[in-house]
Design a protein around this motif. Structure first.
Motif, PDB file in Angstrom:
ATOM      1  N   GLN A 103     -79.401 102.569 -37.739  1.00 55.38           N
ATOM      2  CA  GLN A 103     -80.952 102.432 -38.153  1.00 55.38           C
ATOM      3  C   GLN A 103     -80.973 103.156 -39.495  1.00 55.38           C
ATOM      4  N   LYS A 104     -80.354 104.192 -39.886  1.00 56.79           N
ATOM      5  CA  LYS A 104     -80.429 104.967 -40.910  1.00 56.79           C
ATOM      6  C   LYS A 104     -79.644 103.993 -42.150  1.00 56.79           C
ATOM      7  N   ARG A 105     -78.690 103.428 -41.615  1.00 54.88           N
ATOM      8  CA  ARG A 105     -77.945 102.516 -42.625  1.00 54.88           C
ATOM      9  C   ARG A 105     -78.577 101.428 -42.964  1.00 54.88           C
ATOM     10  N   GLN A 106     -79.656 100.936 -42.193  1.00 56.63           N
ATOM     11  CA  GLN A 106     -80.279  99.543 -42.462  1.00 56.63           C
ATOM     12  C   GLN A 106     -81.483 100.176 -43.381  1.00 56.63           C
ATOM     13  N   ASN A 107     -82.218 101.409 -43.063  1.00 59.59           N
ATOM     14  CA  ASN A 107     -83.130 101.945 -43.767  1.00 59.59           C
ATOM     15  C   ASN A 107     -82.507 102.112 -45.253  1.00 59.59           C
ATOM     16  N   PHE A 108     -81.526 102.502 -45.410  1.00 56.39           N
ATOM     17  CA  PHE A 108     -80.693 102.819 -46.649  1.00 56.39           C
ATOM     18  C   PHE A 108     -80.629 101.485 -47.397  1.00 56.39           C
ATOM     19  N   ILE A 109     -80.411 100.572 -46.718  1.00 59.05           N
ATOM     20  CA  ILE A 109     -80.119  99.082 -47.308  1.00 59.05           C
ATOM     21  C   ILE A 109     -81.447  98.613 -47.959  1.00 59.05           C
ATOM     22  N   ASP A 110     -82.331  98.657 -47.216  1.00 60.65           N
ATOM     23  CA  ASP A 110     -83.797  98.250 -47.390  1.00 60.65           C
ATOM     24  C   ASP A 110     -84.327  98.936 -48.430  1.00 60.65           C
ATOM     25  N   GLU A 111     -84.017 100.439 -48.680  1.00 62.14           N
ATOM     26  CA  GLU A 111     -84.601 100.944 -49.967  1.00 62.14           C
ATOM     27  C   GLU A 111     -84.035 100.567 -50.990  1.00 62.14           C
ATOM     28  N   MET A 112     -82.682 100.139 -50.980  1.00 60.61           N
ATOM     29  CA  MET A 112     -81.845  99.457 -52.210  1.00 60.61           C
ATOM     30  C   MET A 112     -82.409  98.205 -52.425  1.00 60.61           C
ATOM     31  N   GLN A 113     -82.782  97.349 -51.518  1.00 59.94           N
ATOM     32  CA  GLN A 113     -83.645  96.023 -51.697  1.00 59.94           C
ATOM     33  C   GLN A 113     -84.719  96.109 -52.483  1.00 59.94           C
ATOM     34  N   ILE A 114     -85.637  97.141 -52.031  1.00 63.17           N
ATOM     35  CA  ILE A 114     -86.971  97.582 -52.723  1.00 63.17           C
ATOM     36  C   ILE A 114     -86.725  97.851 -54.165  1.00 63.17           C
ATOM     37  N   ASP A 115     -85.834  98.592 -54.493  1.00 69.29           N
ATOM     38  CA  ASP A 115     -85.385  98.830 -55.822  1.00 69.29           C
ATOM     39  C   ASP A 115     -85.067  97.630 -56.563  1.00 69.29           C
ATOM     40  N   ILE A 116     -84.199  96.746 -55.957  1.00 71.97           N
ATOM     41  CA  ILE A 116     -83.756  95.464 -56.665  1.00 71.97           C
ATOM     42  C   ILE A 116     -84.929  94.655 -56.894  1.00 71.97           C
ATOM     43  N   LYS A 117     -85.855  94.651 -55.641  1.00 71.10           N
ATOM     44  CA  LYS A 117     -86.996  93.491 -55.766  1.00 71.10           C
ATOM     45  C   LYS A 117     -88.038  94.296 -57.037  1.00 71.10           C
ATOM     46  N   GLU A 118     -87.996  95.749 -57.183  1.00 71.76           N
ATOM     47  CA  GLU A 118     -88.965  96.119 -58.251  1.00 71.76           C
ATOM     48  C   GLU A 118     -88.385  95.945 -59.692  1.00 71.76           C
ATOM     49  N   ILE A 119     -86.867  95.650 -59.650  1.00 73.81           N
ATOM     50  CA  ILE A 119     -86.498  95.278 -61.010  1.00 73.81           C
ATOM     51  C   ILE A 119     -86.883  93.773 -61.106  1.00 73.81           C
ATOM     52  N   GLU A 120     -86.560  92.933 -60.226  1.00 72.12           N
ATOM     53  CA  GLU A 120     -86.813  91.466 -60.351  1.00 72.12           C
ATOM     54  C   GLU A 120     -88.116  91.000 -60.915  1.00 72.12           C
ATOM     55  N   ASP A 121     -89.124  92.100 -60.021  1.00 68.58           N
ATOM     56  CA  ASP A 121     -90.629  91.580 -60.436  1.00 68.58           C
ATOM     57  C   ASP A 121     -90.789  92.190 -61.991  1.00 68.58           C
ATOM     58  N   LEU A 122     -90.364  93.015 -62.449  1.00 64.22           N
ATOM     59  CA  LEU A 122     -90.561  93.442 -63.644  1.00 64.22           C
ATOM     60  C   LEU A 122     -89.956  92.581 -64.676  1.00 64.22           C
ATOM     61  N   LEU A 123     -88.908  91.934 -64.408  1.00 66.31           N
ATOM     62  CA  LEU A 123     -88.284  91.037 -65.239  1.00 66.31           C
ATOM     63  C   LEU A 123     -89.123  89.639 -65.267  1.00 66.31           C
ATOM     64  N   GLN A 124     -89.479  89.157 -64.157  1.00 68.51           N
ATOM     65  CA  GLN A 124     -90.329  88.088 -63.835  1.00 68.51           C
ATOM     66  C   GLN A 124     -91.648  88.334 -64.755  1.00 68.51           C
ATOM     67  N   GLU A 125     -92.272  89.610 -64.788  1.00 66.66           N
ATOM     68  CA  GLU A 125     -93.487  89.674 -65.540  1.00 66.66           C
ATOM     69  C   GLU A 125     -93.158  89.777 -67.030  1.00 66.66           C
TER      70      GLU A 125
END
Length: 421
Positions: A236-258
């Motif tokens: 579960q901790k591993r999955q939460n860790f991966i989810d947090e990385m996905q959030i950071d990647i999504k933040e960068i993608e959203d910024l580039l799209q904007e």
């Protein structure tokens, strides 16, 4: 200035010289053909012809001498003429010698000579007046060229300074200047370019700042991956860790799209494809899509059932979506969308009863990457939403404004109505 002055002066001089020479030629021809001016001499010659040849000289001597027009009786062989020339008893033959003039007319077998006569007793004065004329012409040309040359020099200097990256360079000329429109065009171009450059610097600084934070988190997460990939690590901790990385990647993608959206609205201004759409229907569709994202109700207030317009419906929808999602962040009880129409313009406003925008922030909210300090901690956006709205309105020849007080914050869109012909 020198070349411009010389070219103008030569043009004026040659023009005046050509016109003067033409008029003078016509005048001289008119004078030569006017026999009335020679009539007194012709009449006197005819009177002498009536006298016997041996008495003509004595008669001529009895006439008081006139120094202005001396008369002399000559034998025909004393006057040398060209083969194609002949003297007549009823026409005066005129010839010039230096600055004197001689006139001849036949009197029987003799010739009456009048002269030498001064062609132009004021020749020196005429030369002086001619010189004064051309000097005056030069003065007129200088008066015309001087201010123009000065203004062109100012333009040249400003262009050079602007080429040296002095982006605040502007030109100030008199309203009477012949190159005032050119100076206005230069100032408009300079303002546009300097704004683009400042915007580019601001974007570069802001992007580096906005991307640095999620990149730092990703870099830290990558360093921790071996710890979370151990066989005995908690899944579960591993999955939460991966989810947090996905959030950071999504933040960068959203910024580039904007950023891509913001940049495309600046570059694509020519050849825009306009489509017809119904603004009321577009608003209802956007409300239906966004109303489940927040418990705050979205209320549309308008007396218009259908409002067909011509434009870019995808961008208008993006504008409305940005305003509504922004309002959903801060509204307390409701969000109101109001649509009004005049003969030539349409007005759309989105208001909410949330926390007011500080007065110091109101002039800056439409700048890219600007976020109010009072809400920055709770604002998960990148500060590009309102900047995109402003560019969309500019693309539609419209404008956007905001007003805020403790009871209501209202964003107002206004743009001209375009319809199919």
């Amino acid at each position: 200035m020198k070349r411009l002055f010389i070219s103008l002066y030569l043009l004026l001089s040659l023009s005046v010289l050509g016109i003067g020479w033409t008029l003078d030629s016509l005048w001289q021809k008119n004078v030569d053909d006017n026999n009335a001016l020679d009539a007194p001499l012709v009449a006197f010659a005819q009177l002498l012809a009536e006298l016997p040849a041996d008495t003509r000289q004595r008669y001529l001597e009895t006439i008081p001498a006139n120094p202005v027009m001396p008369l002399q009786l000559l034998n025909a062989d004393q006057v040398a003429l060209l083969d194609n020339q002949a003297l007549s008893s009823n026409k005066v033959f005129t010839t010039t010698n230096n600055n004197s003039l001689l006139q001849f007319i036949r009197v029987g077998d003799q010739v009456l000579m009048a002269g030498p006569l001064d062609i132009d007793p004021r020749a020196n004065l005429r030369s002086l007046f001619t010189l004064f004329f051309y000097l005056s012409l030069a003065l007129v040309a200088l008066i015309w060229v001087g201010p123009l040359s000065r203004d062109l020099s100012i333009l040249r200097k400003a262009t050079k300074e602007f080429g040296e990256a002095k982006w605040d360079t502007r030109i100030t000329l008199s309203n009477r200047s012949q190159v005032k429109p050119l100076a206005n065009t230069f100032n408009e171009m300079a303002r546009h370019i300097s704004a683009l450059i400042e915007n580019q610097k601001h974007l570069s600084n802001a992007v580096s700042h906005e991307i640095r934070t999620p990149l730092a988190r990703l870099k830290f997460a990558l360093a921790l991956i071996p710890m979370y990939c151990q066989p005995d690590s908690d899944a579960q901790k591993r999955q939460n860790f991966i989810d947090e990385m996905q959030i950071d990647i999504k933040e960068i993608e959203d910024l580039l799209q904007e950023l891509l959206t913001y940049a495309s609205l600046e570059s694509q201004r020519e050849g825009i494809q306009l489509d017809e759409y119904d603004l009321i229907q577009l608003i209802n569709q956007t409300i239906k899509r966004l109303e489940n994202l927040s418990p705050i109700p979205l209320v549309i207030k308008t007396t218009i059932d259908k409002l067909p317009l011509l434009g870019e419906p995808a961008l208008i929808e993006r504008t409305l979506q940005n305003l509504l999602t922004n309002a959903q962040r801060f509204a307390r009880t409701e969000i109101i969308i109001e649509v009004k129409q005049t003969q030539h313009r349409v007005n759309l406003s989105v208001s909410n009863d949330g926390e007011p925008i500080p007065a110091v922030d109101l002039p800056k909210v439409f700048e890219p990457f600007y976020r109010s300090q009072s809400v920055q901690n709770g604002n998960k956006g990148h500060g590009l939403g309102l900047a995109i709205i402003k560019r969309i309105m500019q693309r539609h020849q419209g404008d956007v404004s905001v007003s805020s007080n403790p009871y209501q914050t209202c964003f107002n869109l206004n743009w001209p109505i375009k319809r199919q012909l």
